[in-house]
Design an enzyme around this catalytic site. Structure first.
Site, mmCIF file in Angstrom:
data_model
loop_
_atom_site.group_PDB
_atom_site.id
_atom_site.type_symbol
_atom_site.label_atom_id
_atom_site.label_comp_id
_atom_site.label_asym_id
_atom_site.label_seq_id
_atom_site.Cartn_x
_atom_site.Cartn_y
_atom_site.Cartn_z
ATOM 1 N N SER A 8 -0.650 35.744 -2.421
ATOM 2 C CA SER A 8 -1.037 34.603 -1.735
ATOM 3 C C SER A 8 -2.409 34.890 -0.682
ATOM 4 O O SER A 8 -3.315 35.063 -1.196
ATOM 5 C CB SER A 8 0.160 33.973 -0.478
ATOM 6 O OG SER A 8 -0.205 32.746 -0.376
ATOM 7 N N ASP A 26 3.561 25.894 -7.846
ATOM 8 C CA ASP A 26 2.756 26.198 -6.703
ATOM 9 C C ASP A 26 1.562 25.377 -6.412
ATOM 10 O O ASP A 26 0.884 25.345 -7.464
ATOM 11 C CB ASP A 26 2.490 27.621 -6.753
ATOM 12 C CG ASP A 26 1.817 28.345 -5.511
ATOM 13 O OD1 ASP A 26 1.374 27.692 -4.932
ATOM 14 O OD2 ASP A 26 1.967 29.623 -5.572
ATOM 15 N N HIS A 61 6.093 29.230 -5.185
ATOM 16 C CA HIS A 61 5.401 29.991 -4.159
ATOM 17 C C HIS A 61 6.023 30.993 -3.410
ATOM 18 O O HIS A 61 7.074 30.962 -3.031
ATOM 19 C CB HIS A 61 4.501 29.217 -3.204
ATOM 20 C CG HIS A 61 3.428 30.028 -2.290
ATOM 21 N ND1 HIS A 61 2.230 30.444 -3.037
ATOM 22 C CD2 HIS A 61 3.428 30.696 -1.401
ATOM 23 C CE1 HIS A 61 1.610 31.223 -2.054
ATOM 24 N NE2 HIS A 61 2.415 31.432 -1.024
#
Length: 337
Positions: free
Chosen positions: A179, A276, A306
């Protein structure tokens, strides 16, 4: 099943969501809904950190031979790091040093620390057999862009200089992150090449932020109900970037980099999740790298959400997360051994 966008971009064509989340991922979503926790976007950074710490508080059952907490010099003070070594002895009796993995945690540049990344780093170490160096970079909004990037760059330089002390091969450095950490890994890879700094042999980018995700289909499709919401994404960006122009800096948005610099980057593994909002962002960067001639292993997990890469411990222990770590380890072996 959500169809892939119609274009000539191979990775984006593979970036799609399954008909519904994987049952294990759905169980996580159901549990989060049952908790009734407020959205991060409705909290202060301090309260959001406390909530995340409570949510991720777990003693990892993933064993490694040694865990060593240290502090290294950064440009604005000490940077805490944690070194995981799966080998009982240096090199485990093998004189051949191993590729060291420098890992940057996720959390939108605002949340996360060594503890939140602990299961992921333990798993990476055991799957790859390599030492993993987790980096506790400075967080926004107290330290906005480019503070985190500067800390990650300093950590890379330290690993390059000291890898031999913990069985690592400085000629086979790996940068990895998930991320926001994937964004920092990509940005640090660019920055060290631009500055002619330590050479990176491979980059592992797990659902990374690479540009303006709001312009992608996945951002709208998956903006609610799948862990990371579009409102929370905007909250993270607002805290990280003091100035709007910073969001267009190529070291913050690697997808904006020119082909000349991209072509000089090392091979990459890029992972995305079907449900996501960042799915198409990561896929688009895979396409940019491939178009520039960089070897890319792009892997999309259609039923995942995610954060799945770090869901390795009960009560959120996803089989696909373990498979994804095995996939990353296989890519690293193929590229670096």
């Amino acid at each position: 099943m959500t169809p892939a966008p119609e274009n000539e971009s191979p990775a984006v064509d593979e970036a799609y969501a399954a008909d519904e989340p994987h049952p294990e991922a759905q169980a996580v979503l159901d549990a989060l809904e049952a908790m009734g926790a407020p959205s991060i976007a409705d909290l202060s950074p301090e309260d959001a950190r406390e909530q995340m710490g409570d949510l991720l508080a777990v003693d990892s059952s993933i064993e490694v031979a040694s865990v060593d907490d240290r502090r290294i010099d950064g440009s604005r003070g000490d940077i805490p790091i944690r070194i995981y070594d799966p080998a009982d002895e240096p090199n485990d009796g093998d004189p051949e040093p191993r590729p060291p993995i420098c890992y940057f945690h996720g959390g939108g540049w605002v949340l996360g620390d060594l503890e939140s990344a602990d299961p992921t780093c333990r798993k990476l170490a055991t799957e790859t057999g390599s030492p993993v160096v987790s980096v506790d970079y400075r967080l926004a909004p107290e330290h906005p862009f480019p503070a985190a990037l500067e800390d990650c760059s300093a950590a890379l330089e330290w690993v390059a200089e000291n890898a031999g002390d913990f069985g690592g091969d400085p000629e086979r450095l790996v940068l990895a992150g998930d991320s926001a950490g994937g964004n920092l890994a990509a940005g640090t890879t660019l920055l060290t090449r631009y500055r002619d700094g330590p050479s990176v042999a491979y980059q592992v980018l797990v659902y990374p932020v690479t540009g303006d995700a709001t312009e992608t289909a996945a951002y709208e499709e998956n903006g609610e109900g799948y862990v990371l919401t579009t409102e929370e994404s905007e909250w993270f960006r607002d805290h990280y970037f003091e100035r709007e122009i910073d969001a267009a800096n190529v070291f913050a948005a690697p997808r904006l980099t020119n082909d000349g610099l991209l072509s000089e980057l090392p091979p990459a593994t890029i992972l995305t999740a079907g449900f996501d909002p960042l799915r198409d962002d990561g896929a688009a960067y895979a396409d940019r790298l491939e178009a520039a001639g960089v070897p890319v292993s792009y892997r999309n997990y259609p039923g995942m959400i995610h954060g799945f890469f770090g869901m390795l411990e009960r009560p959120a222990d996803l089989s696909v997360a373990h498979e994804a770590h095995a996939d990353v380890a296989a890519d690293l072996r193929d590229a670096l051994e």
